[in-house]
Design a protein around this motif. Structure first.
Motif, PDB file in Angstrom:
ATOM      1  N   ASP A 151       0.853  -1.181   0.000  1.00  0.00           N
ATOM      2  CA  ASP A 151       0.000   0.000   0.000  1.00  0.00           C
ATOM      3  C   ASP A 151       0.895   1.238   0.000  1.00  0.00           C
ATOM      4  O   ASP A 151       1.757   1.383   0.863  1.00  0.00           O
ATOM      5  CB  ASP A 151      -0.881  -0.020   1.265  1.00  0.00           C
ATOM      6  CG  ASP A 151      -1.842   1.153   1.293  1.00  0.00           C
ATOM      7  OD1 ASP A 151      -2.266   1.594   0.201  1.00  0.00           O
ATOM      8  OD2 ASP A 151      -2.161   1.634   2.396  1.00  0.00           O
ATOM      9  N   THR A 152       0.707   2.056  -0.993  1.00  0.00           N
ATOM     10  CA  THR A 152       1.487   3.282  -1.071  1.00  0.00           C
ATOM     11  C   THR A 152       0.527   4.437  -0.860  1.00  0.00           C
ATOM     12  O   THR A 152      -0.291   4.752  -1.723  1.00  0.00           O
ATOM     13  CB  THR A 152       2.189   3.381  -2.438  1.00  0.00           C
ATOM     14  OG1 THR A 152       2.994   2.204  -2.592  1.00  0.00           O
ATOM     15  CG2 THR A 152       3.058   4.623  -2.518  1.00  0.00           C
ATOM     16  N   ASP A 153       0.595   5.012   0.325  1.00  0.00           N
ATOM     17  CA  ASP A 153      -0.365   6.066   0.651  1.00  0.00           C
ATOM     18  C   ASP A 153       0.306   7.436   0.519  1.00  0.00           C
ATOM     19  O   ASP A 153       1.350   7.562  -0.115  1.00  0.00           O
ATOM     20  CB  ASP A 153      -0.975   5.816   2.038  1.00  0.00           C
ATOM     21  CG  ASP A 153       0.093   5.753   3.129  1.00  0.00           C
ATOM     22  OD1 ASP A 153       1.222   6.229   2.890  1.00  0.00           O
ATOM     23  OD2 ASP A 153      -0.205   5.235   4.219  1.00  0.00           O
ATOM     24  N   ASP A 154      -0.273   8.436   1.124  1.00  0.00           N
ATOM     25  CA  ASP A 154       0.282   9.778   0.948  1.00  0.00           C
ATOM     26  C   ASP A 154       1.375  10.088   1.978  1.00  0.00           C
ATOM     27  O   ASP A 154       1.794  11.227   2.119  1.00  0.00           O
ATOM     28  CB  ASP A 154      -0.836  10.826   1.006  1.00  0.00           C
ATOM     29  CG  ASP A 154      -1.609  10.755   2.316  1.00  0.00           C
ATOM     30  OD1 ASP A 154      -1.373   9.791   3.089  1.00  0.00           O
ATOM     31  OD2 ASP A 154      -2.443  11.636   2.566  1.00  0.00           O
ATOM     32  N   GLY A 155       1.835   9.083   2.691  1.00  0.00           N
ATOM     33  CA  GLY A 155       2.939   9.282   3.628  1.00  0.00           C
ATOM     34  C   GLY A 155       4.280   8.993   2.962  1.00  0.00           C
ATOM     35  O   GLY A 155       4.386   8.958   1.735  1.00  0.00           O
TER      36      GLY A 155
END
Ligand code: GLA
Length: 734
Positions: A244-248
């Motif tokens: 999962d590549t989130d906005d962090g």
């Protein structure tokens, strides 16, 4: 699902400190650093190159990484979690904090680090384990989830492990494919959102995708350089690996059992143990990660992984279901004459009331069909003895057919929901036995045990599994436990294999599942090898074996010379090329030898003779992939080098043919730059030896320049083909 039981109290367990601790989980060349403060969530601070003690003091300030080591659904619900639980009161918030840490040195030299995390609100604990082993840069992690809540809790997600990877130019390498086209390679930059790799077959979990990945942290994957992480979920059932590549700042890698349709209930006092996630790090690119997995696997995960494997002939493509004594005896004599050491009788030898003549009957009726084999297995074993080869046999013990005496006696043993009809895939009649049922486990154990006890001369079993779960229901599990089906199937399978191996440690067992459907490290403690693919076309095998080698060593990879034209692709490939490809794995044959031409027989005989001289290098050496077939440069090449770097085998295969094509010179790798190596071509077919034959070069020269390899073979005009390949041994001078 971890089978080993650790008796901590018997070993020297030492608490790491009450208040807070930097947990340094180091291997020879890598470090994983956790921060375990009692009463706080466990944090992961660093994973990568091994740290010097001085670096540890202020490592958190340097990395800035401060992720939960095992994120649970509760706080921060917008993020993906490794663990999600419905507690006995119906609430879903889990809040884990470190309550204890322990480090245990075990007699085999391995070190087990345990972090116990207890929920702040419920009598609910998670033990997180990290196991390191001598001489290996692989870390094994898994969890044990225990509930002491009065009423059952439901585990909705229960990953084996989690790893944060800082965003940057991170690339994912993974394997995909299908039957007869296994382990194709895909490389891609990690996208935003979720990249998911998963399996829901129920039985075979390495056909469409593989439960292993690599992450290249420094941009496009390279064989030789770049920080690279590899992760392999050691589990034969439904799995899920997702990033999962989130906005962090991080990519979040999760790997574990696929929880879909598999919510697991824990009663008071019960523990759920997840399968092992094995991960490793290397600064030396994909090749470094592969070598880490291979050496770990051979030493610690593959059954008899350091033992030499025999050269065998398997009967399947030679005679399919047409098993009879003269054909078996002929094949045994032929493989012995060519220098092989083992003959394996494939499908078609069994069934009394329902003879196994095609694929729609008889599975489960593991009695010899005496119409085909009047002298039974002992007759075959006597023949094998008199010829001087070992004997192996095919079984598919987890399956049955509606046309079988087993199914007639035990219709309740198959996987089936009451509301659904039996629906088979293979032969339209094949059904999966319910390995969740202890009676079925006993049956499967007894089939194998009786076979091996009655016929102790059987040296090899090909254990097949050719159907998925087609019908979502267990006739054994109670209605409130139906979602346990997939997990309990594999628990039952692994427990049965454990019993089989305790009783029969020496027999070689191959994991086959419609070809390459069971290439997974979770099964390998019980299997000596796996069948790589039902497609034996040598050209296509170069690609499939390349992909497989990302995570699995050659010793585990069944690799057979088949007939020409090939039975899957119908391609015609000369024996030399077919042999040169098969020699790069665990060499065998898959054909009817009596149909071979004299030329083919000569080439194959010589291949076997040469292979036996170098198999210790191929099966046990370090792999260096030199030029990828997926790069489409017209050539693929790899080599194996002994750990002492005193002997190597170099493989070169031309993968396409264009007139006056300039093929790239392949530079070698893995040699000692300061040693001198003598060049000997194996199984040559040319009229004149290679110009470099018998010559000596330094490792430094070979790694900088490679060897000149002609685009074609120097053979009689009418023997020319569009294929060319070379196998070259490089032996260090004393
Ligand atoms: C599967 C296997 C083959 C062969 C057949 C026999 O397809 O992958 O190698 O054993 O079953 O039926």
């Amino acid at each position: 699902m971890k089978i080993q039981i650790f008796t901590l109290s018997l070993l020297c367990a030492s608490a790491l400190g009450a208040s807070g601790e930097v947990l340094d989980i180091s291997t020879h060349s890598t470090s994983l650093v956790l921060n375990a403060v009692e009463g706080s969530p466990l944090k992961i601070v660093y994973y990568g190159e091994r740290l010097a003690p001085a670096d540890l003091d202020a490592i958190h300030e340097a990395t800035g990484m401060w992720q939960d080591a095992y994120p649970a659904y509760g706080y921060n619900p917008k993020a993906e979690a490794a663990l999600s639980v419905t507690h006995s009161d119906g609430y879903m918030a889990t809040d884990l904090a470190v309550s204890h840490t322990a480090r245990t040195s075990r007699p085999d030299g391995s070190t087990l680090t345990t972090v116990t995390m207890t929920d702040r609100n419920y009598p609910f604990t998670v033990d997180l384990f990290y196991l390191t082993r001598p001489g290996s840069d692989v870390i094994e992690t898994w969890t044990a989830i225990t509930s002491d809540e009065k009423k059952p809790v439901t585990l909705n997600r229960f990953m084996s492990g989690y790893l944060p990877v800082r965003q940057g130019d991170v690339w994912l390498s993974s394997l995909y494919g299908s039957w007869a086209n296994e382990t194709q390679l895909t490389e891609e930059p990690l996208p935003h959102g979720v990249r998911m790799i998963k399996n829901k077959d129920g039985v075979r979990n390495s056909h469409t995708a593989h439960a292993e990945v690599m992450l290249s942290l420094d941009g496009r994957p390279s064989e030789t350089s770049g920080r690279t992480i590899g992760a392999a979920l050691c589990y034969p059932g439904n799995y899920k690996i997702f990033i999962d590549t989130d906005d962090g700042d991080y990519h979040h890698l999760f790997a574990g059992i696929n929880e879909e349709n598999s919510a697991y209930q824990l009663k008071k006092g019960e523990t759920f143990t997840t399968p092992v996630l094995a991960f490793t790090y290397s600064p030396d690119g994909l090749g470094g990660v592969s070598r880490n997995f291979h050496s770990w696997g051979r030493k610690y995960q593959l059954h008899n992984g350091t033992a030499s494997r025999p050269v065998l002939l398997n009967s399947w493509e030679g005679c399919y279901f047409d098993i009879n004594e003269p054909t078996m005896a002929g094949m045994m004599a032929d493989i012995a004459e060519m220098g092989g050491e083992l003959f394996v009788m494939d499908d078609g030898w069994f069934g009394d009331k329902y003879p196994r003549n095609v694929d729609n009957s008889s599975l489960g009726d593991w009695v010899v069909d005496t119409r085909k084999l009047p002298h039974g297995i002992n007759g075959l074993l006597d023949t094998a003895d008199s010829i001087g080869v070992k004997f192996g046999i095919w079984i598919e013990p987890e399956m049955t057919n509606t046309a079988s005496e087993l199914f007639e006696a035990h219709p309740d043993w198959v996987i089936k929901a009451p509301a659904l009809d039996n629906r088979g895939s293979r032969g339209s009649t094949q059904l999966v036995l319910d390995m969740a049922n202890p009676a079925v486990q006993d049956f499967v154990f007894n089939i194998v045990d009786t076979l091996l006890t009655s016929y102790p001369r059987i040296a090899y079993i090909k254990w097949d599994a050719n159907d998925p779960v087609n019908n979502a229901g267990s006739q054994y599990l109670t209605s409130d436990r139906q979602s346990h089906l997939y997990i309990d199937y594999h628990k039952g399978l692994l427990a049965t294999l454990e019993r089989i191996r305790a009783a029969h440690p020496d027999v070689i067992i191959q994991a086959c599942a419609s070809g390459g459907g069971r290439a997974n490290w979770g099964l390998m403690p019980y299997f000596d090898e796996f069948w790589t693919s039902d497609n034996n076309d040598a050209l296509q095998r170069i690609y499939m074996q390349w992909g497989t080698s990302y995570f699995f060593p050659a010793v585990a990879m069944g690799s057979h010379i088949s007939a020409s034209p090939n039975h899957q692709t119908f391609r015609r490939i000369p024996a030399k090329f077919r042999a040169d490809v098969a020699m790069s794995g665990r060499l065998g044959l898959e054909m009817q030898p009596k149909n071979m031409t004299d030329d083919e027989r000569r080439v194959v005989r010589r291949a076997i003779e040469d292979y036996k001289k170098v198999r210790h290098i191929i099966q046990q050496g370090d792999l260096y992939r030199l030029l990828s077939p997926f790069d489409r440069k017209g050539v693929a090449s790899l080599m194996y080098v002994t750990p002492e770097k005193d002997d190597a085998v170099f493989f070169w295969w031309k993968t396409e043919t264009f007139m006056n094509q300039q093929l790239p010179r392949v530079t070698l790798d893995g040699l000692d730059p300061d040693r001198l190596y003598t060049v000997t071509e194996l199984n040559p077919i040319d009229r004149r030896p290679l110009a470099v034959e018998g010559k000596t070069y330094s490792g430094r020269y070979l790694m900088a320049n490679g060897l000149p390899i002609p685009n074609t073979h120097d053979v009689e005009y009418h023997q020319n083909t569009d294929y060319a390949s070379r196998v070259i041994r490089l032996t260090a001078k004393e």
